[in-house]
Design a protein around this motif. Sequence first.
Motif, PDB file in Angstrom:
ATOM      1  N   LEU A 100       0.761  -1.275   0.008  1.00 16.46           N
ATOM      2  CA  LEU A 100       0.074   0.171  -0.247  1.00 16.46           C
ATOM      3  C   LEU A 100       0.840   1.247  -0.194  1.00 16.46           C
ATOM      4  O   LEU A 100       0.758   2.391  -0.661  1.00 16.46           O
ATOM      5  CB  LEU A 100      -0.901  -0.050   1.243  1.00 16.46           C
ATOM      6  N   ILE A 101       1.922   1.094   0.684  1.00 13.89           N
ATOM      7  CA  ILE A 101       2.886   2.264   0.663  1.00 13.89           C
ATOM      8  C   ILE A 101       3.283   2.420  -0.578  1.00 13.89           C
ATOM      9  O   ILE A 101       3.689   3.636  -1.043  1.00 13.89           O
ATOM     10  CB  ILE A 101       3.664   2.340   1.787  1.00 13.89           C
ATOM     11  N   GLY A 102       3.836   1.373  -1.179  1.00 12.12           N
ATOM     12  CA  GLY A 102       4.469   1.454  -2.375  1.00 12.12           C
ATOM     13  C   GLY A 102       3.370   2.027  -3.678  1.00 12.12           C
ATOM     14  O   GLY A 102       3.951   2.588  -4.690  1.00 12.12           O
ATOM     15  N   ALA A 103       2.191   1.873  -3.445  1.00 12.93           N
ATOM     16  CA  ALA A 103       1.206   2.466  -4.325  1.00 12.93           C
ATOM     17  C   ALA A 103       0.837   3.680  -3.696  1.00 12.93           C
ATOM     18  O   ALA A 103      -0.208   4.119  -4.373  1.00 12.93           O
ATOM     19  CB  ALA A 103      -0.043   1.401  -4.202  1.00 12.93           C
ATOM     20  N   ASN A 104       1.516   4.444  -2.950  1.00 11.99           N
ATOM     21  CA  ASN A 104       1.027   5.795  -2.363  1.00 11.99           C
ATOM     22  C   ASN A 104      -0.236   5.918  -1.804  1.00 11.99           C
ATOM     23  O   ASN A 104      -1.025   6.992  -1.778  1.00 11.99           O
ATOM     24  CB  ASN A 104       1.156   6.755  -3.665  1.00 11.99           C
ATOM     25  N   ARG A 105      -0.689   4.788  -1.291  1.00 10.35           N
ATOM     26  CA  ARG A 105      -1.960   4.749  -0.522  1.00 10.35           C
ATOM     27  C   ARG A 105      -1.626   4.751   0.999  1.00 10.35           C
ATOM     28  O   ARG A 105      -2.002   3.608   1.687  1.00 10.35           O
ATOM     29  CB  ARG A 105      -2.827   3.385  -1.121  1.00 10.35           C
ATOM     30  N   LEU A 106      -1.149   6.032   1.293  1.00 10.12           N
ATOM     31  CA  LEU A 106      -0.904   5.963   2.811  1.00 10.12           C
ATOM     32  C   LEU A 106      -1.882   5.831   3.727  1.00 10.12           C
ATOM     33  O   LEU A 106      -1.816   5.006   4.795  1.00 10.12           O
ATOM     34  CB  LEU A 106      -0.133   7.349   2.881  1.00 10.12           C
ATOM     35  N   GLY A 107      -3.229   6.248   3.532  1.00 12.67           N
ATOM     36  CA  GLY A 107      -4.461   6.255   4.365  1.00 12.67           C
ATOM     37  C   GLY A 107      -4.483   4.665   4.652  1.00 12.67           C
ATOM     38  O   GLY A 107      -5.200   4.405   5.747  1.00 12.67           O
ATOM     39  N   GLU A 108      -4.513   3.897   3.647  1.00 17.23           N
ATOM     40  CA  GLU A 108      -5.046   2.443   3.710  1.00 17.23           C
ATOM     41  C   GLU A 108      -3.894   1.737   4.422  1.00 17.23           C
ATOM     42  O   GLU A 108      -4.244   0.768   5.184  1.00 17.23           O
ATOM     43  CB  GLU A 108      -5.117   1.803   2.340  1.00 17.23           C
ATOM     44  N   ALA A 109      -2.668   2.314   4.508  1.00 13.67           N
ATOM     45  CA  ALA A 109      -1.633   1.452   4.949  1.00 13.67           C
ATOM     46  C   ALA A 109      -1.606   1.526   6.494  1.00 13.67           C
ATOM     47  O   ALA A 109      -0.922   0.820   7.333  1.00 13.67           O
ATOM     48  CB  ALA A 109      -0.225   1.909   4.420  1.00 13.67           C
ATOM     49  N   ILE A 110      -1.812   2.940   6.966  1.00 13.00           N
ATOM     50  CA  ILE A 110      -1.748   3.217   8.266  1.00 13.00           C
ATOM     51  C   ILE A 110      -2.371   2.243   9.465  1.00 13.00           C
ATOM     52  O   ILE A 110      -1.703   1.831  10.426  1.00 13.00           O
ATOM     53  CB  ILE A 110      -2.141   4.817   8.656  1.00 13.00           C
ATOM     54  N   PRO A 111      -3.591   1.772   9.162  1.00 15.27           N
ATOM     55  CA  PRO A 111      -4.247   0.629   9.914  1.00 15.27           C
ATOM     56  C   PRO A 111      -3.367  -0.377  10.199  1.00 15.27           C
ATOM     57  O   PRO A 111      -3.292  -1.054  11.126  1.00 15.27           O
ATOM     58  CB  PRO A 111      -5.480   0.405   9.452  1.00 15.27           C
ATOM     59  N   GLN A 112      -2.913  -0.885   8.924  1.00  8.55           N
ATOM     60  CA  GLN A 112      -1.895  -2.105   8.915  1.00  8.55           C
ATOM     61  C   GLN A 112      -0.677  -1.932   9.839  1.00  8.55           C
ATOM     62  O   GLN A 112      -0.205  -2.871  10.590  1.00  8.55           O
ATOM     63  CB  GLN A 112      -1.651  -2.441   7.572  1.00  8.55           C
ATOM     64  N   VAL A 113      -0.079  -1.001   9.674  1.00  7.21           N
ATOM     65  CA  VAL A 113       1.232  -0.596  10.304  1.00  7.21           C
ATOM     66  C   VAL A 113       0.703  -0.519  11.853  1.00  7.21           C
ATOM     67  O   VAL A 113       1.352  -0.979  12.660  1.00  7.21           O
ATOM     68  CB  VAL A 113       2.013   0.739   9.981  1.00  7.21           C
TER      69      VAL A 113
END
Length: 321
Positions: A138-151
């Motif tokens: 998700l980070i690689g796809a610049n989808r930061l908002g979606e990545a935050i809950p996973q992190v």
Amino acid sequence: MTIPFRFAHSAIAGAVVLLSACAQSPGRPAAAAEGPAAASAQPAGQPSVEALPSVALTPRILYQALVAEIAGQRGEMALAASAYLDLAATTRDPRFARRAAEIALHARDLDGAVKAARLWVGADPESASARQMLANLLIGANRLGEAIPQVARLLALERDGIGDSLLRLNRLFARHPDKRAVLTAIETLTQPYTGVAEAHFARAQAALNAAEGSRGVADAERAMALRPDWDEAALLKAQLQKSESPEHGLETLRRYLESHPKAREVRLQYARGLVGERKYEQARSEFQSLLTEFPDNSAARVLLATIEQADGRWTSVLELI
């Protein structure tokens, strides 16, 4: 369908590990322990026993697995990933989802890899490996908002290593182009850990990357308050101050050295800063002090030799080199 022996042999070898486990996997016991504590006993990257569904090894599953493996052997990665993705969706088996994600990633199919990784997380929510892959994709796809809950969930799964994990946050987001968005994300992710020095260090580092010096200084100071002997925090604070006031940065290092006289890297950076401000006599004194304590410090020897050369002190230069 006729399968050439050379493909069938390796395909069966590749599929048998997944399929044999599928045939033997128990369902979730009624009294099984729940949550991260139950999953922590499993090897990293492996689904817990509780996460595996009770699925019979049917001819259809066998056929699809063989199709996927044969397609992979022939280099038809899109077909292989699609077949495993369909198996994962049908069986909810995290091993199929993981295989689909790996193949899609190998095929540079980012959307397919994200979809498969989501299935993997859904099938095995306590798998750190699944969430790590999904977050990275998700980070690689610049989808930061979606990545935050996973992190955030990955951090919550940590027990003894939360400090190290917090320090890795900036590296995780290093390739994201919007550094201010990264700063906001790291501030959000570290909110539950404000009593941990590494959380404030991560914030300060993100602020440095985002050119937000004043925000970073406050967090660097908090990190130093929580870990008073942390050389890296003092250096980071000075670096944050340097862009606005080199003098303030030098003062931070000077004060730190008063209580930590053996902080080698801090003294070296302080001496370098003095050279940058053309305070050569003070720099000479600091380099000499550093070499008294650490005579093999090559960086200090070279920099002191440069100062001595500028003053025409050739005897000292020869001694240093």
